[in-house]
Design a protein around this motif. Sequence first.
Motif, short mmCIF file in Angstrom:
data_model
loop_
_atom_site.label_atom_id
_atom_site.label_comp_id
_atom_site.label_asym_id
_atom_site.label_seq_id
_atom_site.Cartn_x
_atom_site.Cartn_y
_atom_site.Cartn_z
N GLY A 278 0.82 -1.20 0.00
CA GLY A 278 0.00 0.00 0.00
C GLY A 278 0.85 1.25 0.00
O GLY A 278 2.08 1.20 0.06
N PHE A 279 0.18 2.37 -0.08
CA PHE A 279 0.86 3.67 -0.10
C PHE A 279 1.30 4.02 1.31
O PHE A 279 0.61 3.73 2.28
N THR A 280 2.48 4.62 1.40
CA THR A 280 2.99 5.09 2.68
C THR A 280 3.30 6.58 2.56
O THR A 280 3.52 7.08 1.46
N PHE A 281 3.30 7.25 3.69
CA PHE A 281 3.53 8.69 3.72
C PHE A 281 4.67 8.98 4.69
O PHE A 281 4.62 8.53 5.84
N VAL A 282 5.68 9.70 4.22
CA VAL A 282 6.80 10.07 5.07
C VAL A 282 6.86 11.59 5.10
O VAL A 282 7.01 12.23 4.04
N ASN A 283 6.71 12.17 6.29
CA ASN A 283 6.79 13.61 6.42
C ASN A 283 7.86 13.92 7.47
O ASN A 283 7.61 13.80 8.66
N PRO A 284 9.05 14.33 7.02
CA PRO A 284 10.15 14.58 7.94
C PRO A 284 9.83 15.65 8.98
O PRO A 284 10.34 15.62 10.08
N SER A 285 8.95 16.59 8.65
CA SER A 285 8.62 17.65 9.60
C SER A 285 7.76 17.15 10.75
O SER A 285 7.60 17.83 11.74
#
Length: 104
Positions: free
Chosen positions: A94-101
Amino acid sequence: MSEVLAPVSITAKALEEIKGIMATKSIPEGYGLRIGVKGGSGCGGMGYMLGFDKPKDGDITYEVEGVNVHVEKRQTMYLLGLEVDFYEGSDARGFTFVNPSQER
């Protein structure tokens, strides 16, 4: 379309999956990928969503390798720096989301 700085990046693997969905799921002409945030409750915080939609007033629209991406302008501050990826393993896909902030 004027040059717009992309608030969200999409990996090659995620883009391949998005194009595959668009080709096989009869996404209507003129629709693009919508990336947004959905409010969470309690400790869950905020989540991200993907879908296919027409552009709307108040959207920022940009193109990534032939795919139009729509983001609500008012959600941009929550999405800046977000990377959309696609994970495919024996345990899940599935889709993953990476937000460094938002990493602590």
